[in-house]
Enzyme design. Structure first.
Site, PDB file in Angstrom:
ATOM      1  N   CYS A   2     -18.083 -10.299  10.809  1.00  0.00           N
ATOM      2  CA  CYS A   2     -18.727 -11.609  10.725  1.00  0.00           C
ATOM      3  C   CYS A   2     -19.235 -11.853   9.299  1.00  0.00           C
ATOM      4  CB  CYS A   2     -19.917 -11.765  11.653  1.00  0.00           C
ATOM      5  SG  CYS A   2     -19.555 -11.375  13.361  1.00  0.00           S
ATOM      6  N   ARG A  27     -13.878 -12.174   6.834  1.00  0.00           N
ATOM      7  CA  ARG A  27     -14.698 -11.207   7.553  1.00  0.00           C
ATOM      8  C   ARG A  27     -14.610 -11.375   9.067  1.00  0.00           C
ATOM      9  NH1 ARG A  27     -18.387  -8.691   4.512  1.00  0.00           N
ATOM     10  NH2 ARG A  27     -19.638  -8.308   6.351  1.00  0.00           N
ATOM     11  N   TRP A  73     -16.443 -12.516  14.124  1.00  0.00           N
ATOM     12  CA  TRP A  73     -15.430 -11.576  14.620  1.00  0.00           C
ATOM     13  C   TRP A  73     -16.060 -10.968  15.863  1.00  0.00           C
ATOM     14  CZ3 TRP A  73     -15.008  -6.220  15.419  1.00  0.00           C
ATOM     15  CH2 TRP A  73     -13.700  -5.734  15.567  1.00  0.00           C
ATOM     16  N   ASN A  99     -24.933 -10.671  11.639  1.00  0.00           N
ATOM     17  CA  ASN A  99     -23.747  -9.836  11.437  1.00  0.00           C
ATOM     18  C   ASN A  99     -24.161  -8.403  11.734  1.00  0.00           C
ATOM     19  OD1 ASN A  99     -21.419  -8.558  10.501  1.00  0.00           O
ATOM     20  ND2 ASN A  99     -22.203  -8.449   8.422  1.00  0.00           N
ATOM     21  N   GLY A 100     -23.429  -7.740  12.615  1.00  0.00           N
ATOM     22  CA  GLY A 100     -23.757  -6.359  12.978  1.00  0.00           C
ATOM     23  C   GLY A 100     -23.823  -6.229  14.489  1.00  0.00           C
ATOM     24  N   GLU A 477       0.462   4.951   4.443  1.00  0.00           N
ATOM     25  CA  GLU A 477      -0.032   3.675   3.933  1.00  0.00           C
ATOM     26  C   GLU A 477       1.012   2.564   4.101  1.00  0.00           C
ATOM     27  OE1 GLU A 477      -2.674   2.395   3.385  1.00  0.00           O
ATOM     28  OE2 GLU A 477      -2.405   0.747   1.987  1.00  0.00           O
ATOM     29  N   LYS A 481       0.558  -0.873   6.305  1.00  0.00           N
ATOM     30  CA  LYS A 481       0.716  -2.209   5.698  1.00  0.00           C
ATOM     31  C   LYS A 481       1.638  -3.062   6.561  1.00  0.00           C
ATOM     32  CE  LYS A 481      -1.902  -2.627   3.483  1.00  0.00           C
ATOM     33  NZ  LYS A 481      -2.844  -1.607   3.147  1.00  0.00           N
ATOM     34  N   GLU A 484       0.005  -3.936  10.111  1.00  0.00           N
ATOM     35  CA  GLU A 484      -1.157  -4.822  10.211  1.00  0.00           C
ATOM     36  C   GLU A 484      -0.838  -6.263   9.856  1.00  0.00           C
ATOM     37  OE1 GLU A 484      -4.489  -3.974   7.594  1.00  0.00           O
ATOM     38  OE2 GLU A 484      -3.139  -3.194   6.081  1.00  0.00           O
ATOM     39  N   HIS A 500      11.019  17.948  15.706  1.00  0.00           N
ATOM     40  CA  HIS A 500      10.169  18.523  16.752  1.00  0.00           C
ATOM     41  C   HIS A 500       9.910  17.509  17.870  1.00  0.00           C
ATOM     42  CE1 HIS A 500       9.654  22.174  14.507  1.00  0.00           C
ATOM     43  NE2 HIS A 500       9.403  21.443  13.424  1.00  0.00           N
ATOM     44  N   LYS A 599     -11.930  -8.028   7.230  1.00  0.00           N
ATOM     45  CA  LYS A 599     -11.888  -7.310   5.951  1.00  0.00           C
ATOM     46  C   LYS A 599     -12.897  -6.170   5.902  1.00  0.00           C
ATOM     47  CE  LYS A 599     -10.540  -6.638   1.757  1.00  0.00           C
ATOM     48  NZ  LYS A 599      -9.271  -5.881   1.675  1.00  0.00           N
TER      49      LYS A 599
HETATM   50  C1  F6R Z   1      -5.831  -1.757   5.631  1.00  0.00           C
HETATM   51  C2  F6R Z   1      -7.258  -1.868   5.382  1.00  0.00           C
HETATM   52  C3  F6R Z   1      -8.165  -1.030   6.192  1.00  0.00           C
HETATM   53  C4  F6R Z   1      -9.305  -0.496   5.298  1.00  0.00           C
HETATM   54  C5  F6R Z   1     -10.356   0.222   6.158  1.00  0.00           C
HETATM   55  C6  F6R Z   1     -11.472   0.786   5.313  1.00  0.00           C
HETATM   56  O1  F6R Z   1      -5.103  -2.600   4.793  1.00  0.00           O
HETATM   57  O2  F6R Z   1      -7.681  -2.624   4.566  1.00  0.00           O
HETATM   58  O3  F6R Z   1      -7.505   0.009   6.833  1.00  0.00           O
HETATM   59  O4  F6R Z   1      -8.766   0.366   4.352  1.00  0.00           O
HETATM   60  O5  F6R Z   1     -10.871  -0.670   7.094  1.00  0.00           O
HETATM   61  O6  F6R Z   1     -12.107  -0.234   4.610  1.00  0.00           O
HETATM   62  P1  F6R Z   1     -13.009   0.069   3.353  1.00  0.00           P
HETATM   63  O7  F6R Z   1     -12.131   0.601   2.277  1.00  0.00           O
HETATM   64  O8  F6R Z   1     -13.631  -1.233   3.010  1.00  0.00           O
HETATM   65  O9  F6R Z   1     -14.011   1.111   3.790  1.00  0.00           O
END
Ligand code: F6R
Length: 604
Positions: A2, A27, A73, A99-100, A477, A481, A484, A500, A599
Site C-alpha cells: 500500500c 506499491r 494492496w 500501510n502495514g 533470476e 523475471k 512475474e 535426477h 514493489k
Molecule cells: C522481483 C522483485 C522481488 C524483490 C523482492 C525483494 O523482480 O523485485 O522479488 O526482489 O521482493 O525486494 P527488496 O529488494 O526491495 O527487498
C-alpha cells in the site's frame, strides 16, 4: 504494501493527492481513496481499481487544502470499495490511511464491537479510526498516542481530524514513511516519489516517531510523546529520474539505465585503483568466521551470486538464505557471523525480520540497500548503498544488477583485507569492475535481437532455464523475471539436476534456455544441452562472445560480452531481463504492475 500520502498547504488537496497516488501506485493498485478536509467536514471518496477509477469517481473539483490518500494492496478483506482506505470513525470525525498490518486487530475489533462499534469494512485498519474516536477528548495528539499505544504490528498511518483544519498526524512503525518539507506546505508519503515534484527536503521518521504536520511546521515526537530532533536530508535525484523519459514502461527505462546506475554504484568507491567502500571502517573482516546473506526474491538471487564470489575470493564459508525461511530456522548465529541483508526498497518485512533475528543472536549486520534512510539501512551496523536511483517497475532490474556489483566490490575489498589476493590481482579485479557498466551496455545493445527472439519464443508454455554455479544463479533470476511479468510458468534448474527427475518433462514442446557462460563448466553444460536436444527440446543458449562451438548444438544463441569469469553474472542477466520484457509485451501483460504483486513487500 500500500502507498499513503498526506498534504496540507495552499494547493487544492485533491490534485496533490491524486498525482501523488499515481506515483505510489507501484506499491499496490487494487483500490484507492482520498479524504479531504473542508469547513469542518471530511469528504471521502473510495473506489476499487486503479487511480484512474478513483479520479473518475471523484468527478469534479473537491474544495480543501488538507487531506490524505491511499492506494491499496489487499491483505485483510477483498479489494472492493468498502475495504478501500481511508477508513472513517463512526462519528465521521477521523479519517485514516494505513500501510502495514495491525497484528492484534482481532482482539481490538472484539473489544470495540463489545462497546457498540459497528465496523464497515473487513480490514485490520479500521480499528485505528475507531480507537481514535474512543480516545478523543478534544486533544488530537493525545488521541493519536493513546491509539498508537494499543497497536501491535507494522504501520505507517496518516490521520486527519475534522476538528483540526490544516493539521495532519503521520505515524511510523516498521513501515516506510517520509515527510516532505515545502514552503508554506508539507507532505508525508510512503515514498518520496509521491511529492518529489514539489520538494526534495525530507525528514526521515524513525520507528515510533509521530509527526504533527501543519502547512507551516513539522514537529516530530518520539515514542514517549516528547519532541525529538528531526532527521532532515535532501534527496539528490529529481522528478525526471522518476518519470518514464519516453520509454513505454519503467521496466524498459530501468533496464536501459543500468550502465549509469552501475557507474553510480561503482565509481565513487574506486580510489587510486583500489576498492574503498565507505562505511566499512568498523567492520573487522578478519574476525568473521562465516557470512550469511539474507534477502528475498531477486535480492536473494543477487545473494546467491554473492555467495559464489565471496567464497571464491575470500574463502569465508558463505550461505545465501531466503529471509522468510531464515528467521524460522533457529539459525546458528553468533557474534563472529556477518549477516548481509540485501534489499532494493529497504522495507521488505521478511528481510527486516531476519535482520532482527540475527541481531538478537549477536551477529553484525551489514546491508546492501538502494533506498537511503530506509528501515533496512537504519537497522544495519554497516550500510552500502547501491545508489541506483528510484526503481519504479515492480520487476527489479537495475536494483538487482547494482546489488550484484556491490557484492563484487565487497568481496574484493574483503579478500584484500584477508590477504587472500595479491595486489596485482586486486588491481586487475578492480579494473574489471570499472569496465562492467560498459560491458552491460553491450548486453543492452542486443535489444533488437532479443526483441526479435521474443516474437519467436513467446508462445512456449513452460521454459526451462538451466545452468551451473554462477550460471545457475542467473537462471534463478531470469526465470523469476519471466514468471512475474509475463505470467508464463518457468523452471530454473541446476543443469546437473535435470537427470535426477525433471528431464522427464523435456519434450519437443519445450524451450530450454541454457546459460553456458561459466567457462570451467562449459563441457558439462554441453552434455546437458545434448541431453535436452536428444529429447526434441528447442535450445536457446546464452554464451560468451567468441564461443563458436555452441552453434552446432543450439537453435539460437545470444552472445554476451566477456569479462572476468567471477563477474559474468552481471552481463549475462541483461538479455534475459529484455527477453522477459518483450515476451510480456508480446503477450499484452501489464509490465510495470504485474498482477498480485507490489514493489515493496512490507508484510510477511
Ligand atoms: C522481483 C522483485 C522481488 C524483490 C523482492 C525483494 O523482480 O523485485 O522479488 O526482489 O521482493 O525486494 P527488496 O529488494 O526491495 O527487498
Amino acid at each position: 504494501m500500500c502507498g499513503i500520502i498526506g498534504y496540507t498547504g495552499k494547493k487544492n488537496a485533491r490534485k496533490v493527492l491524486i498525482d501523488g497516488l499515481r506515483k505510489l501506485e507501484y506499491r499496490g493498485y487494487d483500490s484507492a481513496g482520498v479524504s479531504i478536509l473542508h469547513d469542518g467536514a471530511i469528504t471521502t471518496v473510495k473506489s476499487s481499481g486503479r487511480i484512474d477509477a478513483l479520479e473518475e469517481k471523484i468527478g469534479g473539483e473537491v474544495p480543501g487544502v488538507t487531506g490524505v490518500g491511499h492506494t491499496r494492496w489487499a491483505t485483510h478483506g477483498a479489494p472492493n470499495d468498502r475495504n478501500a482506505h481511508p477508513h472513517i470513525s463512526g462519528d465521521g470525525r477521523f479519517a485514516i490511511v494505513h500501510n502495514g498490518i495491525i497484528e492484534n486487530y482481532e482482539s481490538l475489533r472484539a473489544e470495540l464491537s463489545a462497546g457498540g462499534v459497528c465496523f464497515k469494512s473487513d480490514t485490520d485498519s479500521e480499528v485505528v479510526a475507531c480507537l481514535l474516536e474512543q480516545y478523543y477528548d478534544g486533544d488530537f495528539k493525545s488521541a493519536v498516542y493513546k491509539t498508537v499505544g494499543r497497536l501491535e504490528g507494522s504501520f505507517a498511518l496518516g490521520i486527519v481530524c475534522a476538528d483540526c483544519p490544516d493539521r495532519l498526524f503521520a505515524v511510523k512503525n516498521m513501515s516506510p514513511l517520509i515527510v516532505g518539507v515545502g514552503e508554506g506546505e508539507n507532505y508525508f508519503a510512503s515514498d518520496v516519489t509521491a511529492f518529489i515534484a514539489h520538494t526534495r527536503d525530507i525528514i526521515s521518521l524513525r520507528d515510533g516517531d509521530v509527526a504533527e504536520i501543519t502547512s507551516g511546521s513539522v514537529t516530530v515526537y518520539g515514542p514517549d510523546g516528547e519532541e525529538v530532533e528531526p532527521a532532515r536530508s535532501v534527496v539528490t535525484w529529481d522528478v525526471e529520474a522518476a518519470e518514464k523519459g519516453g520509454f513505454d514502461h519503467f521496466m524498459l527505462k530501468e533496464i536501459m539505465e543500468q550502465p549509469r546506475a552501475l557507474e553510480a554504484t561503482i565509481k565513487p568507491r574506486v580510489k587510486n585503483g583500489k576498492i574503498a567502500p565507505e562505511g566499512l571502517d568498523e567492520l573487522d573482516i578478519s574476525k568473521v568466521s562465516r557470512i550469511v546473506i539474507v534477502a528475498c526474491g531477486s535480492a536473494y538471487h543477487a545473494g546467491v551470486v554473492g555467495k559464489y564470489v565471496i567464497e571464491r575470493l575470500c574463502r569465508i564459508p558463505t550461505t545465501a538464505e531466503l529471509a522468510s525461511e531464515f528467521r524460522y530456522s533457529d539459525p546458528i548465529i553468533d557474534e563472529n557471523v556477518l549477516v548481509i541483508a540485501i534489499s532494493q526498497s529497504g522495507e521488505t518485512a521478511d528481510t527486516l525480520a531476519a535482520m532482527r533475528e540475527a541481531k538478537s543472536k549477536g551477529a553484525r549486520v551489514m546491508s546492501i540497500v538502494n533506498v537511503v534512510g530506509s528501515s533496512v539501512a537504519n537497522l544495519s551496523d554497516n550500510v552500502l548503498y547501491t545508489w541506483a536511483g528510484p526503481e519504479i517497475a515492480v520487476a527489479t532490474t537495475k536494483g538487482y544488477t547494482t546489488q550484484v556489483a556491490m557484492l563484487y566490490m565487497f568481496a574484493v575489498w574483503a579478500a584484500v583485507r584477508l590477504g587472500k589476493i595479491t595486489e596485482a590481482r586486486e588491481r586487475e579485479l578492480t579494473q574489471t569492475i570499472m569496465t562492467l557498466p560498459e560491458r552491460v551496455q553491450r548486453s543492452i545493445d542486443l535489444n533488437p535481437k532479443i526483441e526479435e527472439m521474443s516474437k519467436k519464443y513467446h508462445t512456449y508454455k513452460t521454459p526451462f532455464f538451466i545452468g551451473r554455479n554462477f550460471d545457475y544463479a542467473s537462471c534463478l533470476e531470469a526465470s523469476l523475471k519471466l514468471k512475474e511479468i509475463s505470467y508464463i510458468h518457468s523452471e530454473a534448474y541446476a543443469a546437473g539436476e535435470l537427470k535426477h527427475g525433471t528431464i522427464a518433462l523435456i519434450s519437443p514442446d519445450e524451450l530450454v534456455i541454457a546459460y553456458c557462460c561459466h567457462e570451467a563448466l562449459y563441457d558439462k553444460m554441453m552434455s546437458n544441452v545434448k541431453e535436452v536436444k536428444a529429447r526434441g527440446a528447442r535450445v536457446l543458449a546464452v554464451v560468451k562472445e567468441g564461443c563458436e562451438r555452441i552453434m552446432s548444438e543450439a537453435d539460437d544463441v545470444i552472445y554476451v560480452a566477456e569479462t572476468d569469469p567471477l563477474f559474468m553474472a552481471l552481463t549475462q542477466i541483461v538479455p534475459m531481463q529484455l527477453f522477459a520484457y518483450y515476451v510480456a509485451k508480446e503477450n499484452g501483460c501489464d509490465i510495470d504492475k504485474p498482477k498480485n504483486l507490489a514493489k515493496s513487500v512490507t508484510v510477511e
